[in-house]
Design an enzyme around this catalytic site. Sequence first.
Site, short mmCIF file in Angstrom:
data_model
loop_
_atom_site.label_atom_id
_atom_site.label_comp_id
_atom_site.label_asym_id
_atom_site.label_seq_id
_atom_site.Cartn_x
_atom_site.Cartn_y
_atom_site.Cartn_z
N ARG A 95 0.80 -1.24 0.00
CA ARG A 95 0.00 0.00 0.00
C ARG A 95 0.83 1.28 0.00
O ARG A 95 0.36 2.34 0.42
CB ARG A 95 -0.98 0.03 1.18
CG ARG A 95 -1.99 -1.13 1.15
CD ARG A 95 -3.15 -0.88 2.10
NE ARG A 95 -4.08 -2.00 2.03
CZ ARG A 95 -3.99 -3.09 2.77
NH1 ARG A 95 -3.02 -3.22 3.65
NH2 ARG A 95 -4.87 -4.06 2.64
N LYS B 162 3.29 11.57 -11.09
CA LYS B 162 2.44 10.70 -11.91
C LYS B 162 3.20 9.41 -12.22
O LYS B 162 4.27 9.46 -12.83
CB LYS B 162 2.07 11.38 -13.23
CG LYS B 162 0.94 12.38 -13.12
CD LYS B 162 0.52 12.82 -14.53
CE LYS B 162 -0.69 13.75 -14.48
NZ LYS B 162 -1.10 14.17 -15.85
N GLU C 113 10.51 19.01 -24.32
CA GLU C 113 9.75 19.27 -23.08
C GLU C 113 10.36 20.46 -22.31
O GLU C 113 9.63 21.20 -21.65
CB GLU C 113 9.72 18.02 -22.18
CG GLU C 113 8.79 16.91 -22.66
CD GLU C 113 7.30 17.11 -22.29
OE1 GLU C 113 6.91 18.18 -21.80
OE2 GLU C 113 6.52 16.16 -22.52
N LYS D 153 7.77 23.30 -13.87
CA LYS D 153 6.78 22.23 -13.67
C LYS D 153 6.38 22.15 -12.20
O LYS D 153 5.21 21.95 -11.87
CB LYS D 153 7.31 20.88 -14.16
CG LYS D 153 6.28 19.78 -13.92
CD LYS D 153 6.36 18.62 -14.84
CE LYS D 153 5.20 17.67 -14.55
NZ LYS D 153 5.31 16.41 -15.27
N GLU E 136 -4.24 17.36 -10.77
CA GLU E 136 -4.73 17.77 -12.09
C GLU E 136 -6.24 17.95 -12.13
O GLU E 136 -6.93 17.33 -12.92
CB GLU E 136 -4.27 16.79 -13.19
CG GLU E 136 -4.50 17.38 -14.58
CD GLU E 136 -3.76 16.63 -15.69
OE1 GLU E 136 -2.83 15.87 -15.40
OE2 GLU E 136 -4.11 16.85 -16.85
N ARG F 42 -3.02 22.30 -13.72
CA ARG F 42 -1.95 21.39 -14.13
C ARG F 42 -2.06 21.01 -15.61
O ARG F 42 -1.06 20.68 -16.25
CB ARG F 42 -1.99 20.13 -13.24
CG ARG F 42 -0.84 19.18 -13.50
CD ARG F 42 -0.70 18.10 -12.44
NE ARG F 42 0.33 17.15 -12.87
CZ ARG F 42 0.96 16.31 -12.07
NH1 ARG F 42 0.69 16.29 -10.79
NH2 ARG F 42 1.88 15.50 -12.53
N ASN G 140 0.03 20.28 -20.70
CA ASN G 140 -0.26 19.46 -21.88
C ASN G 140 -0.18 20.23 -23.18
O ASN G 140 -0.69 19.78 -24.21
CB ASN G 140 -1.64 18.81 -21.74
CG ASN G 140 -1.67 17.83 -20.59
OD1 ASN G 140 -0.66 17.21 -20.28
ND2 ASN G 140 -2.82 17.71 -19.94
N HIS H 61 0.13 18.41 -26.47
CA HIS H 61 -0.03 16.98 -26.20
C HIS H 61 -1.28 16.37 -26.83
O HIS H 61 -1.33 15.18 -27.05
CB HIS H 61 -0.04 16.71 -24.68
CG HIS H 61 1.35 16.70 -24.09
ND1 HIS H 61 2.19 17.79 -24.15
CD2 HIS H 61 2.05 15.73 -23.45
CE1 HIS H 61 3.35 17.50 -23.56
NE2 HIS H 61 3.29 16.26 -23.12
N HIS I 118 -0.13 13.30 -28.69
CA HIS I 118 -0.52 11.93 -28.33
C HIS I 118 -1.17 11.22 -29.51
O HIS I 118 -0.94 10.04 -29.74
CB HIS I 118 -1.49 11.94 -27.14
CG HIS I 118 -0.80 12.08 -25.82
ND1 HIS I 118 -1.46 12.49 -24.69
CD2 HIS I 118 0.48 11.84 -25.45
CE1 HIS I 118 -0.61 12.52 -23.68
NE2 HIS I 118 0.58 12.14 -24.11
N HIS J 100 8.29 10.96 -28.18
CA HIS J 100 7.32 11.83 -27.51
C HIS J 100 7.61 13.31 -27.78
O HIS J 100 6.71 14.08 -28.13
CB HIS J 100 7.32 11.55 -26.01
CG HIS J 100 6.36 12.40 -25.23
ND1 HIS J 100 5.00 12.29 -25.37
CD2 HIS J 100 6.57 13.40 -24.34
CE1 HIS J 100 4.40 13.17 -24.59
NE2 HIS J 100 5.33 13.87 -23.95
#
Lengths: 367, 367
Positions: A123, A144, A186, A228, A238, A242, A246, A249, A253, A266
Amino acid sequence: MRTVQVELGDRSYPIYIGEGLLERAGELFALHEISRKSKLLIVTDDHIAPHYLALLEDRLQAEGYQTKAHVVPGGEASKSLQVYEEVMTTAIQAGLDRSSTVVALGGGVVGDLAGFVAATYMRGIDFVQIPTTILAHDSSVGGKVAVNHPLAKNMIGAFHQPKLVLYDLNTLLTLPPREVRSGLAEVVKHGLIWDEAFAGWCDEHAAELLALNLPALGYALERGCSIKAQVVSGDERENGQRAILNLGHTIGHALEAVGGYGTLLHGEAISIGMVGSAMLAVGRGKPADILPRTKSLLEKFELPTAIPEGWEDEAILSAMMHDKKFREDQMVFVLPDRIGKVNIVKDMTVAEVKDVLGRLREEKQHV
Amino acid sequence: MRTVQVELGDRSYPIYIGEGLLERAGELFALHEISRKSKLLIVTDDHIAPHYLALLEDRLQAEGYQTKAHVVPGGEASKSLQVYEEVMTTAIQAGLDRSSTVVALGGGVVGDLAGFVAATYMRGIDFVQIPTTILAHDSSVGGKVAVNHPLAKNMIGAFHQPKLVLYDLNTLLTLPPREVRSGLAEVVKHGLIWDEAFAGWCDEHAAELLALNLPALGYALERGCSIKAQVVSGDERENGQRAILNLGHTIGHALEAVGGYGTLLHGEAISIGMVGSAMLAVGRGKPADILPRTKSLLEKFELPTAIPEGWEDEAILSAMMHDKKFREDQMVFVLPDRIGKVNIVKDMTVAEVKDVLGRLREEKQHV
């Protein structure tokens, strides 16, 4: 050594950026009270392990840490539930307990996978990131972590902040040039969304960054992480702001998905996406100079700004609608207001996006 | 309808306990702002689904919710990573998004599995529990969710608090008597660790509880949930005090493992464990009446107080050492100070535990 502090209340943590930090890993772990009583699990991949794993284990053991390593195959395929279960098996067999720490030594794939193991082993246990790519400066801030489901990327995951991030600039010296450029996309993005002056600095220092000049790279990563961190501090999970991270993106994506992951890296995909966002913004009345300035900045980093020939609008649009579950004419995009500031726009129409995809296809590739 | 509020800052939530709450599910979901825009995923098992799934879906749909159900096989085997991935597949195919909610309709297995899906789908979405067993009153408080690894139970999990718990007492009427007794063992445990008066009330009302008298059961579940909520509020992630909830569990878990899961039900195993803890406490100078009072209370609930014949000390001790990674003579036990108060003791010796295992084997089974 540069330090960026990520402020997240009792989940705050420092990012150390400098040359030779792997050699100092034991000392820095001890400084941050990573427990010596319980075993550490180092997760890395078979590209990185031959270069740095022995050094890291040696430096940690010299400070009294017991370590166990799990090496996964390099590449996105290791972000699977199957590999995740294998890492869990190693953790259990090695006797990790609730005071143990998982250490990610590698790029984004290793960080995401190891982070999700740390988030869910018993956990949740401690997590340290040692990124070895430029791109990973992005994923090392914000907590993330995730693995992929066969039907969708990053679908299974958590928010789990590291205790500590060690960014040893020396590990970047062995990066292939294409990955250097992709990672710098980035960095540039962080300038474009937040800091016009930093975007200008990137423009001026592109050649040094591409040549892996370490002092320049150290500064760029410090600013990238710091921007960031500021964005994430205000919106850890988010729910709002946040999302400005993107930029580029939504289109990016979709291009990654349509091309098949790996066809475009990417950073390459979001580079094209950021040019598309500039076009959409100008089409909505934002200053016309946003587009040429965005393009010329990305071109300095030898990043693509056009959709490759033969990629169909319909496939790209369909990937976009599927990924984000957009409703018709309510597509959500992050668009520049100017260089250094962006907004979230929620009523973009399919017609506007189609138009921009057409223009992105006709872009001359200057690289 | 009774309400227990679990106080955990911005993760606080209510537990509603009453008859006919399934009929009111739609209304209560709406009251707690469970989003109607995004699909709900109901996870249940093939024992529960025939009784209550259609009713629940009907009542939710009547209030404008879209639902999708995933039915897993009943039993502990469904708490696996494989079943977890299957539920994730259903969630993705049904189009759940970040505003969706996972609903657990069932006992502890379904709650743990569905909760871990909710904790990790798109990095965490909302979760509602609808427990259908008495035992699940325990797991419905505190947010511990998990699946099993082939090498160890509950090894892969998270802390993820529900938004809401609906306890419909009517669903308890179909429980097999042995599961009723097992569930009541955890209710009694909450009295033993925290509230002498409630332990006394359980003693007086054992017959009504065993007969599933719903007003008595409602009160017992309210007190059980409320005691657990008080303990958890002070220590959400089990860094200290929360461990007192493990009264009887060190011996209990070992007995479950040695017997093979399912031979002894969880409540039966901890019943024997609680008698063992009373013996250990008296051996350390606590009042002698703890032991007969603990035993007689558990016997009123027709729960076992002796280790079954033929189960070897060595196997039980070895399971205990493995499970908790105890060092020799530093075994950690939760021991009663008196009825209604416990302590965590960290220096229990193997000799003391062996002695008690021997006495537990010789216990006369009065059931």
